[in-house]
Design an enzyme around this catalytic site. Structure first.
Site, PDB file in Angstrom:
ATOM      1  CE  LYS A   1      25.120  23.330  39.722  1.00 18.72           C
ATOM      2  NZ  LYS A   1      26.424  23.585  40.380  1.00 18.72           N
TER       3      LYS A   1
ATOM      4  CB  SER B   1      23.872  23.780  35.386  1.00 15.10           C
ATOM      5  OG  SER B   1      23.273  22.904  34.461  1.00 15.10           O
TER       6      SER B   1
ATOM      7  CE1 TYR C   1      24.033  19.824  39.133  1.00 15.75           C
ATOM      8  CE2 TYR C   1      23.062  20.447  37.034  1.00 15.75           C
ATOM      9  CZ  TYR C   1      24.166  20.336  37.866  1.00 15.75           C
ATOM     10  OH  TYR C   1      25.389  20.740  37.406  1.00 15.75           O
TER      11      TYR C   1
END
Lengths: 306, 306
Positions: free
Chosen positions: A145, A117, A141
């Site tokens: 990642k 991402s 998050y």
């Protein structure tokens, strides 16, 4: 030829699965998701495993097959992971690393396409993003990642897998309703206007985002599986203002569209998702990755995909 | 005031512990290591826990105290982690993340100084290293250090800890014998020549390394604990060729030293440890971090430290 798709019931996963099943060369497909799903599959090529990769039984069921290609899309989205960090940790980091390790131990050196991402960069303001832009995630998050990218690159270097991580922007047009994605407004804007409904946009018309349709993301994922390049790839994406997207909607659905959209900017959403700088993705383009082409094509692809 | 030192029996850990115990302001110190050790401590301020952080009991014993300051130095060195990846994973990644999580959950927002490594960069050749140099680890050790840096930064952002990661170069002069560190030749060179013994060097005289004495590293660790800056810090280090270090040894111990050193370069060690580019560490210097000052001071500090 065995292919694994994790997160197969998700927005991107379901689009990828449809594409793989429509391709007669696609071989057998194992799809795994927490959500049970009976996918239309006349070919008998699809096996659905309902379970979580953060559950040893789920992981063992998946790892029982020897895969040639793996699309690892399963993840807890950013907003949700921020509110429930233990859940985010379990799925986005621990289960991801466990899956990568199991794939590397299988001895088949599978091709692993990991849906990373643009959250790996953290806040982006000002300077264009390019292949050497430092990663400074500002959401858990994005931190997970990035950690998974590093682990995948190391397993690739060690020879256990052939891994490639694609840094995906917010995809459109997700189904309505809260999905835990902070960038959900991009999809809500498209769907509301296409349906002729008014939309109160949480960023101003001059807010800039990186845009990609799910169909374009699927094409990039499948391209990634077919080439030999490894490492972390920033995918090309359209760098468009919200105003430019609204203009493309008006050109597609008629001039009345422009009047459906009003703006009530949220400083937090503007800061995190509405100030994206230009993107230089020449390396990825040289490898054959692509964006949607134009705002008009983006709108068409995003709203035709279901 | 409670301080934790992990990896306390290691080369850097033991030097740090001596420094902390010599400082009457230092408060209570918990030291943890796999290796049992009775450290000279007249003050009664030291408690030694023999155990591994990769063992739940060891971690629980450590986490039973509420710490103000934590120096996390415990790790499996790079060469050993490359040969035994499961061990490296357990200590350098899993136990490190578990320790950080426990510290963040304690609610005391401890200052965490993490001994990271220049191995996060991977192979460095040509361009000077600076604050924006991308991290592309080429050893599992470096991959895990980078992943831990990211996790620490994220816990810092969330408010659980106040974390700072110091990227350390190879330290001199480690005790002789294989330690699993690929850069061990730097220490072996210093110790052999200081002892008047011949040394066959696995890199040529023009090989360039980043040099730092253990005493200098301890000063930087303690400085890191005392300031408020957070994030990943590339420490300053002396960028010296092996020939420059040999010249400093000759100036210190007499001209005969130069004849003790012969070179039989190993391409692998040259490639990984002997081609280090210039280092720009102005940001770290502005925060008060420092290198040894000169080759002569490096030699003196490295060989006086025991």
């Amino acid at each position: 030829m065995n292919t694994l798709v994790t997160g197969a019931a998700g927005f991107l996963g379901a689009n990828l699965l449809r594409s793989l099943l429509a391709d007669p060369r696609g071989g057998h497909i194992v799809a795994v998701d927490l959500v049970p799903q009976s996918f239309p599959d006349a070919s008998g090529r699809l096996r659905w495993i309902t379970g979580g990769l953060d559950d040893p039984a789920g992981l063992a069921a998946v790892a029982a097959t020897r895969f040639d290609t793996v699309f690892h899309l399963a993840s807890i989205p950013g907003g949700l992971a921020e509110r429930e960090p233990a859940l985010g940790r379990r799925v986005n980091l621990d289960a991801t690393l466990a899956l990568f390790d199991r794939l590397a131990e299988a001895g088949t050196r599978p091709r692993v396409v990991f849906a990373s991402s643009i959250a790996v960069y953290g806040e982006m303001a000002g300077d264009a993003v390019h292949a050497l832009t430092p990663t400074r995630p500002t959401l858990t998050y994005g931190a997970h990642k990035r950690m998974a990218e590093i682990a995948l690159a190391d397993l690739t270097r060690r020879g256990g897998v052939s891994g490639i991580a694609l840094r995906l922007p917010g995809l459109v047009a997700r189904p309505g309703g809260s999905t835990g994605h902070g960038s959900a407004f991009m999809s809500d804007l498209l769907r509301s206007v296409a349906a002729g409904q008014p939309y109160v946009c949480p960023v101003g018309p001059e807010a800039t985002c990186w845009w990609m349709s799910a169909a374009c993301a699927v094409a990039n994922l499948r391209h990634a599986a077919a080439i030999v390049a490894t490492g972390d790839i920033q995918l090309p994406a359209l760098h468009l203002s919200v105003g430019e997207v609204v203009a493309a909607l008006a050109e597609t659905f008629g001039p009345a569209c422009g009047r459906l959209v009003t703006h009530r900017p949220s400083p937090e959403i503007e800061r995190l998702f509405g100030r994206l700088p230009p993107l230089w993705a020449q390396e990825a383009e040289a490898l054959g990755f692509a964006h949607d082409g134009s705002a008009l094509r983006l709108v068409a692809a995003a709203l035709a995909a279901d």
